[in-house]
Design an enzyme around this catalytic site. Structure first.
Site: not given
Length: 704
Positions: A276-277
């Site tokens: 997700r980052a």
């Protein structure tokens, strides 16, 4: 409260926070913003003023779920929608109160109509109202676990599902999630923390001129909200146009392979979990380029995106301070990139730079330069200049006698004031804690009614059903079988003729459920000379840190009492911030006599006050000591009497026995008997000591 919101462009400073909110306004796919900071820093003011900057939206007329006319939700409960022109309205800012119920968040069913008429009479909740808008949660770290779980599900799926007694409703719920929190009041669960795309730290400015300007503008707004807003209308309009222009430019921004390599290398170098980052960084860098008026992502965009998207994803425990090593970041970016990213053009459309400057940094209430206003503070400066709480060294530390300290250890700071009542051997300087471990679960006996958590048994709105009762107030959880059983004998008298069951209000039964609650875990730590052996005290601090970590995971409040010399001290009043307790513990010096009775009496006074403040939250007293008591006449007898007072109060307790050596006096076990609790050694405190055994804290009275 004034009906006119405070203008976004009139807020002084707060550059990182302003930029993060504006980037989400340009690209909602970034995933929202978490704002961490001390109280009184205009966090809520800035969030509430954002909605006025967002473009108006078209909705299907009469749809309670804000469906878009060009692409209505095929599963909308108010659908199907026929093709028709939409109605234009402002973007909504929906606030979720910390104490909201589940029905308020996801919506509620009319149970009586569902049973008697067989219709899905659904009243939408806040998630439906926030669809295509902003969902704002102030003090998000204090939100109950079951509400956090619902938010996680909605944020992940873009929809809300309501399943109640065979009735199923689903509706779209895509929103910009904005949360604010004060870290002193407790940390956020990692699962929800990761759902926020960006995070920023805010603190009040230490610049007197900037503080003067904040007060001046606030007083002007309070005196005449409408007039104050009118003076900033031009800046608000300019910023609104810039957001619209950046939105239009966003699809045309190119994210080159070099920028993608830098993003991937940065996330890998800082060991963030999951992917997700990487995605959030890519969207943020693209939005930064669009905000600056460029069609290519530059190296500086990637760097700025990392500073906003990664700090909260690097934390491995609540005791880790959020942040990013900027020197390390620059090194990674330099090693990973190619040469295909252009440098930002300072003369281009985004001459305000990606710092969120531009419109709104000046204004009619300022005092300098065209348009006035306070010059924007460099990004992150407020957080850098704000002193960390409790960062000052201990001022009451005695210099340790040279003969009692290894030669390799540095001396305490010169000039430290002696502590009254310290023993003749003086006070030892603080020692570091040993590595924390997974601690065994300590629970309070019985069934409580406290705040939702994960420690002791309690009657809650969530958990397994154990019975039924008449509802007290609004019905929240229907016990279907008990309701039918109550209504069935009266059907003939009520003239039932059709297939539906004739149900009256008196027939409804509330489901009684049993789950887990959070407790007040009060630590009473012996910091006397008998605990001062450096290796031993490090192990003790490691054990307490382990229990603090367990308290964080189980949503407890924690407090810390220490005793040494002649008296006891409340080092940390009960709070949800376990990292504050860890910081106090880390700096805890030792030395002097052992006023065990004073420590127990201080703990009892703290618990007495907390019972008045929150009667439903049951306490658990954890005494960390070797059981010795010195100082004054008959210290052991006084300690036993103080322990008996806790037993009379019915306080659940456990004694962590820190006694070491081949010869053991067994004093801690005797103290546990006086308290009506149990004793565990440091080794027994580990969860893996007895194959995951869960030990309940039971009084000897109950065992008898």
């Amino acid at each position: 409260m004034a009906s006119v919101p405070y203008p976004f462009t009139a807020v002084v400073g707060m550059d990182d926070m302003r930029l993060s909110l504006l980037l989400n306004a340009v690209s909602p796919g970034i995933g929202g913003v978490l704002v961490r900071g001390e109280k009184g820093t205009a966090k809520s003011t800035l969030v509430r003023s954002l909605a006025a900057l967002l473009p108006a939206m078209d909705v299907v007329p009469g749809c309670r779920f804000s469906c878009a006319p060009e692409a209505p939700d095929p599963g909308c409960p108010d659908g199907p929608h026929e093709a028709a022109p939409g109605v234009r309205r402002p973007t909504r800012l929906v606030e979720l109160p910390v104490g909201a119920s589940e029905d308020r968040l996801v919506g509620a069913l009319d149970i009586e109509r569902a049973l008697s008429e067989g219709v899905k009479a659904f009243e939408p909740g806040l998630l439906a109202r926030a669809h295509r808008g902003i969902l704002y949660v102030d003090e998000v770290n204090l939100l109950h676990d079951h509400l956090v779980d619902l938010l996680l599900d909605a944020a992940a799926m873009g929809a809300s599902h309501v399943e109640r007694e065979g009735v199923s409703v689903r509706h779209a719920a895509r929103f910009l999630l904005v949360g604010t929190m004060n870290p002193e009041e407790g940390e956020l669960r990692p699962q929800l923390l990761d759902r926020f795309g960006l995070t920023v730290e805010v603190a009040a400015s230490r610049d007197p001129e900037q503080r003067v300007e904040v007060v001046r503008r606030r007083l002007a707004y309070d005196d005449d909200p409408a007039g104050f807003a009118a003076r900033w209308a031009g800046d608000e309009a300019a910023l609104r146009e810039r957001i619209a222009a950046a939105r239009d430019l966003l699809p045309h921004v190119r994210l080159g392979d070099g920028a993608l390599r830098r993003i991937a290398a940065t996330c890998a170098a800082f060991e963030v979990d999951g992917m997700r980052a990487d995605i959030v960084m890519a969207r943020t860098a693209t939005a930064l380029a669009a905000w600056a008026g460029r069609t290519d992502v530059a190296v500086e965009d990637v760097r700025r995106a990392a500073l906003l998207a990664l700090p909260h994803r690097r934390r491995r425990s609540p005791f880790d301070a959020p942040g990013l090593d900027e020197d390390r970041l620059d090194e990674v970016l330099e090693q990973a990139g190619g040469d295909d990213e252009p440098e930002p053009d300072p003369q281009g459309p985004g001459d305000g730079g990606p710092d969120g400057g531009g419109p709104g940094d000046g204004g009619p209430d300022g005092d300098g330069g065209p348009g006035g206003g306070v010059p924007p503070q460099p990004a992150g400066r407020e957080a850098e200049t704000a002193p960390e709480p409790d960062a000052a060294p201990e001022t009451d530390a005695l210099p340790e006698p040279q003969g009692d300290r290894p030669e390799a250890e540095p001396s305490p700071a010169a000039g430290a004031a002696p502590r009254p009542g310290a023993g003749p051997a003086g006070e030892q300087s603080p020692v570091g804690a040993a590595e924390p471990f997974r601690a065994r679960v300590l629970t309070v006996p019985g069934v409580g009614d406290g705040a939702a958590g994960r420690r002791s048994r309690a009657r809650t709105e969530h958990g397994r059903t154990t019975g039924a009762r008449r509802p007290r107030g609004a019905l929240t959880r229907l016990h279907l079988a008990a309701t039918v059983q109550a209504a069935a004998p009266h059907q003939r008298a009520r003239g039932r003729s059709g297939a539906g069951l004739v149900v009256r209000r008196d027939d409804l039964r509330q489901a009684v459920r049993e789950g887990r609650e959070g407790n007040l875990v009060l630590f009473a730590v012996d910091a006397s000379g008998s605990m001062a052996a450096r290796q031993r005290m490090g192990a003790v601090k490691g054990a307490v840190l382990s229990l603090l970590l367990d308290a964080y995971q189980r949503r407890d409040k924690v407090g810390l009492v220490t005793f040494r010399g002649r008296d006891a001290e409340l080092v940390l009043p009960p709070t949800s911030s376990v990292d504050a307790a860890a910081a106090r513990l880390e700096r805890l010096p030792t030395g002097g006599r052992t006023p065990l009775a004073a420590g127990l009496l201080k703990a009892r006074e703290v618990l007495r006050v907390e019972r008045l403040r929150d009667p439903a939250r049951r306490p658990l007293l954890v005494v960390v000591t070797d059981g010795r008591a010195t100082g004054g006449p008959e210290p052991l007898r006084l300690a036993a009497r103080a322990a008996g007072l806790h037993a009379a109060d019915g306080t659940a307790s456990v004694v962590v026995d820190c006694e070491a050596g081949h010869v053991r006096l067994g004093l801690a076990a005797g103290l546990a008997r006086d308290l009506g609790g149990t004793a565990v050694t440091l080794d027994e405190l580990r969860a893996d000591a007895i194959a995951g055994l869960v030990k309940d804290v039971r009084s000897t009275r109950r065992a008898a």
